[in-house]
Design a protein around this motif. Structure first.
Motif, short mmCIF file in Angstrom:
data_model
loop_
_atom_site.label_atom_id
_atom_site.label_comp_id
_atom_site.label_asym_id
_atom_site.label_seq_id
_atom_site.Cartn_x
_atom_site.Cartn_y
_atom_site.Cartn_z
N ARG A 178 52.88 9.90 40.24
CA ARG A 178 54.33 9.67 40.35
C ARG A 178 54.93 10.61 41.41
O ARG A 178 55.69 10.19 42.27
CB ARG A 178 54.99 9.90 38.99
N TRP A 179 54.55 11.89 41.35
CA TRP A 179 55.07 12.85 42.33
C TRP A 179 54.46 12.61 43.71
O TRP A 179 55.10 12.88 44.73
CB TRP A 179 54.81 14.28 41.86
N VAL B 191 56.59 9.93 45.16
CA VAL B 191 57.89 10.49 45.51
C VAL B 191 57.79 11.34 46.78
O VAL B 191 58.65 11.25 47.67
CB VAL B 191 58.45 11.31 44.33
N SER B 192 56.75 12.15 46.88
CA SER B 192 56.60 13.02 48.05
C SER B 192 56.41 12.22 49.33
O SER B 192 57.04 12.50 50.36
CB SER B 192 55.40 13.96 47.84
N SER C 131 53.31 4.26 43.50
CA SER C 131 53.53 4.41 42.06
C SER C 131 53.05 3.20 41.26
O SER C 131 53.23 3.14 40.05
CB SER C 131 55.01 4.66 41.76
N ALA D 113 63.17 12.51 44.19
CA ALA D 113 62.75 13.62 43.33
C ALA D 113 63.57 13.64 42.05
O ALA D 113 63.05 13.99 40.98
CB ALA D 113 62.89 14.94 44.08
N ALA E 107 61.99 11.25 39.62
CA ALA E 107 60.77 11.79 39.03
C ALA E 107 61.08 12.89 38.03
O ALA E 107 60.42 13.01 36.98
CB ALA E 107 59.85 12.32 40.13
#
Length: 208
Positions: free
Chosen positions: A45-46, A49-50, A100, A190, A193
């Motif tokens: 997930r991160w 997002v990143s 994701s 972010a 998340a």
């Protein structure tokens, strides 16, 4: 005689034949997009997002460049920067969905990205600053694009967190616009998340 016997093929069994035919039909139709069903890890997930945030940074840099060039009277440079930003922004939304593992990532990105870009333009015009606009528009867009695992994530909590971040950005821009411009594009995805982390933690506590 022996070579002929070896060269002849046996007729496939009924079950095997049905399987082969169904396989060919599936290949002709094209395999549909499937949902893995299993909740994705927080690391993935991160990661999504990143990656999406990096692309959004480039798109937002194009917007800021366009504003500066327009103020300096360089209309052609401003137009080019806007075009670059308009190309990169949808890519960030698509990567958020793809990495994701959101079902049908291209379809949902093609719907959300134009809406987020239109919302950004509207808010930037009304507020006369792009920082709060990017947090609000792409944060809400991210709430619908980032994979939702039922019973684990909450879209309403994502939007609530994005709203808080947008309000903080609006206030911060009044006091430190230069710093806020740099930080703003880091917040939308972010925030979604972070909301998922809070939701998963509350769910795990409830189970315990």
């Amino acid at each position: 005689m022996m070579s002929r016997r070896k060269g002849t093929r046996k007729a496939p069994k009924p079950v095997k034949q049905a399987y082969v035919e169904s396989l060919h039909r599936t290949r002709r139709r094209g395999a549909p997009a499937t949902d893995p069903g299993e909740p994705i890890s927080m690391a993935r997930r991160w990661g999504a997002v990143s990656t999406a945030t990096v692309m959004l940074l480039f798109a937002f840099a194009g917007v800021v460049t366009a504003i500066v060039e327009q103020d300096n009277g360089n209309t052609s440079n401003a137009r080019g920067a806007v075009i670059v930003a308009a190309i990169i922004a949808p890519v960030s939304v698509f990567l958020l969905a793809l990495i994701s593992r959101t079902p049908a990532p291209l379809r949902i990105a093609s719907r959300v990205a134009p809406a987020a870009m239109a919302g950004f333009l509207l808010l930037a015009t009304l507020l006369r600053e792009p920082a709060t606009a990017v947090v609000t528009a792409f944060g809400i867009g991210g709430a619908f694009v980032l994979r939702m695992d039922e019973g684990v994530n909450s879209r309403s909590r994502r939007i609530w967190v994005v709203g808080v971040l947008a309000l903080l950005t609006l206030v911060a821009y009044r006091f430190a616009p230069d710093v806020t411009i740099v930080v703003a594009p880091l917040l939308p995805f972010a925030g979604c998340a972070a909301a998922d982390m809070a939701t998963e933690r509350s769910v795990s506590i409830g189970r315990d």
